[in-house]
Design a protein around this motif. Structure first.
Motif, PDB file in Angstrom:
ATOM      1  N   MET A   4     -36.042  41.149 108.630  1.00 38.52           N
ATOM      2  CA  MET A   4     -35.569  42.290 109.402  1.00 38.52           C
ATOM      3  C   MET A   4     -36.681  43.301 109.643  1.00 38.52           C
ATOM      4  SD  MET A   4     -32.856  42.965 110.961  1.00 38.52           S
ATOM      5  CE  MET A   4     -32.051  44.295 111.836  1.00 38.52           C
ATOM      6  N   ASN A   5     -37.667  43.374 108.708  1.00 41.92           N
ATOM      7  CA  ASN A   5     -38.798  44.272 108.894  1.00 41.92           C
ATOM      8  C   ASN A   5     -39.600  43.902 110.134  1.00 41.92           C
ATOM      9  OD1 ASN A   5     -38.260  45.876 106.673  1.00 41.92           O
ATOM     10  ND2 ASN A   5     -39.477  44.607 105.275  1.00 41.92           N
ATOM     11  N   LYS A   6     -39.723  42.580 110.383  1.00 40.50           N
ATOM     12  CA  LYS A   6     -40.434  42.124 111.585  1.00 40.50           C
ATOM     13  C   LYS A   6     -39.680  42.546 112.843  1.00 40.50           C
ATOM     14  CE  LYS A   6     -42.622  38.087 109.444  1.00 40.50           C
ATOM     15  NZ  LYS A   6     -42.736  36.595 109.461  1.00 40.50           N
ATOM     16  N   ALA A   7     -38.345  42.472 112.788  1.00 39.12           N
ATOM     17  CA  ALA A   7     -37.542  42.886 113.941  1.00 39.12           C
ATOM     18  C   ALA A   7     -37.716  44.379 114.213  1.00 39.12           C
ATOM     19  CB  ALA A   7     -36.065  42.558 113.698  1.00 39.12           C
ATOM     20  N   ARG A   8     -37.773  45.167 113.145  1.00 39.53           N
ATOM     21  CA  ARG A   8     -37.959  46.612 113.321  1.00 39.53           C
ATOM     22  C   ARG A   8     -39.353  46.915 113.862  1.00 39.53           C
ATOM     23  NH1 ARG A   8     -35.173  46.925 108.082  1.00 39.53           N
ATOM     24  NH2 ARG A   8     -32.983  47.383 108.511  1.00 39.53           N
ATOM     25  N   PHE A   9     -40.355  46.159 113.415  1.00 37.62           N
ATOM     26  CA  PHE A   9     -41.707  46.331 113.947  1.00 37.62           C
ATOM     27  C   PHE A   9     -41.730  46.047 115.446  1.00 37.62           C
ATOM     28  CE2 PHE A   9     -45.501  44.004 115.318  1.00 37.62           C
ATOM     29  CZ  PHE A   9     -46.443  45.025 115.255  1.00 37.62           C
ATOM     30  N   MET A  10     -41.148  44.914 115.835  1.00 38.86           N
ATOM     31  CA  MET A  10     -41.112  44.574 117.251  1.00 38.86           C
ATOM     32  C   MET A  10     -40.330  45.617 118.043  1.00 38.86           C
ATOM     33  SD  MET A  10     -42.971  41.951 117.623  1.00 38.86           S
ATOM     34  CE  MET A  10     -42.510  41.542 119.317  1.00 38.86           C
ATOM     35  N   GLN A  51     -27.182  49.634 111.715  1.00 37.23           N
ATOM     36  CA  GLN A  51     -26.484  48.959 112.797  1.00 37.23           C
ATOM     37  C   GLN A  51     -26.066  47.568 112.325  1.00 37.23           C
ATOM     38  OE1 GLN A  51     -28.381  49.090 116.612  1.00 37.23           O
ATOM     39  NE2 GLN A  51     -28.784  51.263 116.524  1.00 37.23           N
ATOM     40  N   ASP A  52     -25.020  47.525 111.507  1.00 40.94           N
ATOM     41  CA  ASP A  52     -24.568  46.249 110.953  1.00 40.94           C
ATOM     42  C   ASP A  52     -23.392  45.668 111.725  1.00 40.94           C
ATOM     43  OD1 ASP A  52     -22.801  48.194 110.233  1.00 40.94           O
ATOM     44  OD2 ASP A  52     -22.716  47.677 108.103  1.00 40.94           O
ATOM     45  N   SER A  53     -23.045  46.275 112.855  1.00 43.74           N
ATOM     46  CA  SER A  53     -22.001  45.724 113.712  1.00 43.74           C
ATOM     47  C   SER A  53     -22.392  45.979 115.164  1.00 43.74           C
ATOM     48  CB  SER A  53     -20.637  46.359 113.408  1.00 43.74           C
ATOM     49  OG  SER A  53     -20.639  47.738 113.741  1.00 43.74           O
ATOM     50  N   ALA A  54     -21.755  45.274 116.080  1.00 47.71           N
ATOM     51  CA  ALA A  54     -22.130  45.382 117.488  1.00 47.71           C
ATOM     52  C   ALA A  54     -20.897  45.294 118.375  1.00 47.71           C
ATOM     53  CB  ALA A  54     -23.118  44.280 117.864  1.00 47.71           C
ATOM     54  N   VAL A  73     -21.618  41.849 112.863  1.00 52.09           N
ATOM     55  CA  VAL A  73     -22.954  41.264 112.909  1.00 52.09           C
ATOM     56  C   VAL A  73     -23.815  42.205 113.740  1.00 52.09           C
ATOM     57  CG1 VAL A  73     -22.387  39.873 114.944  1.00 52.09           C
ATOM     58  CG2 VAL A  73     -24.271  39.182 113.479  1.00 52.09           C
ATOM     59  N   ASN A  74     -25.117  42.252 113.486  1.00 52.45           N
ATOM     60  CA  ASN A  74     -25.951  43.212 114.210  1.00 52.45           C
ATOM     61  C   ASN A  74     -26.205  42.754 115.649  1.00 52.45           C
ATOM     62  OD1 ASN A  74     -28.558  41.692 114.403  1.00 52.45           O
ATOM     63  ND2 ASN A  74     -28.501  41.854 112.168  1.00 52.45           N
ATOM     64  N   LEU A  75     -26.639  43.706 116.463  1.00 51.73           N
ATOM     65  CA  LEU A  75     -26.787  43.470 117.900  1.00 51.73           C
ATOM     66  C   LEU A  75     -27.803  42.380 118.208  1.00 51.73           C
ATOM     67  CD1 LEU A  75     -26.114  44.268 120.811  1.00 51.73           C
ATOM     68  CD2 LEU A  75     -27.840  46.082 120.633  1.00 51.73           C
ATOM     69  N   VAL A  76     -28.889  42.319 117.444  1.00 51.77           N
ATOM     70  CA  VAL A  76     -29.922  41.310 117.709  1.00 51.77           C
ATOM     71  C   VAL A  76     -29.343  39.900 117.610  1.00 51.77           C
ATOM     72  CG1 VAL A  76     -32.086  40.312 116.876  1.00 51.77           C
ATOM     73  CG2 VAL A  76     -31.823  42.794 116.983  1.00 51.77           C
ATOM     74  N   GLU A  77     -28.537  39.646 116.580  1.00 53.71           N
ATOM     75  CA  GLU A  77     -27.963  38.313 116.400  1.00 53.71           C
ATOM     76  C   GLU A  77     -26.946  38.000 117.497  1.00 53.71           C
ATOM     77  OE1 GLU A  77     -28.049  37.092 111.829  1.00 53.71           O
ATOM     78  OE2 GLU A  77     -26.859  38.906 112.159  1.00 53.71           O
ATOM     79  N   GLY A  87     -26.047  24.727 111.954  1.00 53.07           N
ATOM     80  CA  GLY A  87     -25.304  24.962 110.723  1.00 53.07           C
ATOM     81  C   GLY A  87     -24.658  26.329 110.717  1.00 53.07           C
ATOM     82  N   SER A  88     -24.545  26.928 109.526  1.00 52.85           N
ATOM     83  CA  SER A  88     -23.879  28.216 109.402  1.00 52.85           C
ATOM     84  C   SER A  88     -24.672  29.297 110.124  1.00 52.85           C
ATOM     85  CB  SER A  88     -23.722  28.578 107.927  1.00 52.85           C
ATOM     86  OG  SER A  88     -24.989  28.679 107.311  1.00 52.85           O
ATOM     87  N   GLY A  89     -23.967  30.190 110.751  1.00 51.91           N
ATOM     88  CA  GLY A  89     -24.604  31.264 111.500  1.00 51.91           C
ATOM     89  C   GLY A  89     -23.641  32.421 111.672  1.00 51.91           C
ATOM     90  N   PRO A  90     -24.024  33.416 112.465  1.00 55.35           N
ATOM     91  CA  PRO A  90     -23.180  34.602 112.633  1.00 55.35           C
ATOM     92  C   PRO A  90     -21.981  34.368 113.544  1.00 55.35           C
ATOM     93  CG  PRO A  90     -25.141  34.786 113.986  1.00 55.35           C
ATOM     94  CD  PRO A  90     -25.311  33.542 113.164  1.00 55.35           C
TER      95      PRO A  90
END
Length: 218
Positions: free
Chosen positions: A1-7, A91-94, A131-135, A194-197
């Motif tokens: 998630m740190n990489k996502a925040r950097f981007m 932002q843990d929901s979208a 689930v967060n917006l990115v996913e 497999g398993s995902g959001p």
């Protein structure tokens, strides 16, 4: 998630700088338009003695094109900024309706490449996924690209329809060119990791991405 925040931070910075560039272009083209208007007034004052600027109409056309592209660029920067802030803390929901609107605006090049229109149906209810917006965006884009590859050029619109019920929310991604076999194959490919959001299901004319529902504020 740190990489996502950097981007996200980098994208937000670039978006802000691009807005400054577009603002400068807009001001310059507006100044040109003002000078053309002043030239027309001076021509009228001279009662026709002074000839009209030969390329007046062409310059007006070019200025209008520049202004239109500036407006388009500013809208793209707005959407890029929204995407950039999506990994922010908390932002843990979208909202699926908002996610669909954002994806469609960011996917104009995909639509142009495949010669289809991307349409959004209004959500009949609160459609907030746990689930967060990115996913959510990643899942929607995967479905969009898969459907676009199956549809031949110009074979119909791709429609996004948010909805939900019984503890789940979903987005249907539909295209009239898809047969039932296509839909089942697409749903299987979207779940192959497999398993995902989300879960992918075949529906008539497309696929459905199903998410766990998050609480909605009135």
């Amino acid at each position: 998630m740190n990489k996502a925040r950097f981007m996200g931070r980098m994208a937000a910075t670039v978006s802000h700088d691009l807005c400054n560039v577009l603002a400068t272009i807009q001001q310059a083209s507006g100044l040109l338009a003002d000078y053309l208007a002043l030239s027309r007034k001076e021509t009228l004052k001279s009662m026709g003695i002074r000839p009209k600027f030969k390329y007046n109409d062409k310059f007006e056309e070019i200025i209008a094109q520049v202004q239109a592209q500036v407006n388009r660029g500013q809208d793209m920067c707005d959407q890029l900024s929204r995407l950039a802030h999506s990994p922010d803390e908390g932002q843990d929901s979208a909202d699926l309706a908002q996610a669909v609107e954002l994806l469609v605006k960011l996917s104009s090049r995909v639509a142009k490449k495949h010669k289809v229109r991307l349409l959004v149906m209004p959500a009949p209810m609160c459609c907030r996924a746990k689930v967060n917006l990115v996913e959510v965006l990643a899942g929607l884009e995967a479905a969009l690209l898969a459907i676009a590859r199956e549809c031949r050029e110009g074979q119909g619109d791709i429609v996004f329809a948010p909805g939900g019920g019984e503890g789940c929310v979903h987005v249907d991604i539909l295209c009239q060119a898809l047969g039932q076999g296509d839909c089942e194959s697409l749903a299987g490919s979207l779940c192959s990791g497999g398993s995902g959001p989300y879960k992918a299901e075949a529906v008539q004319g497309g696929v459905r991405l199903v998410f766990e529902q998050a609480g909605c504020q009135a």
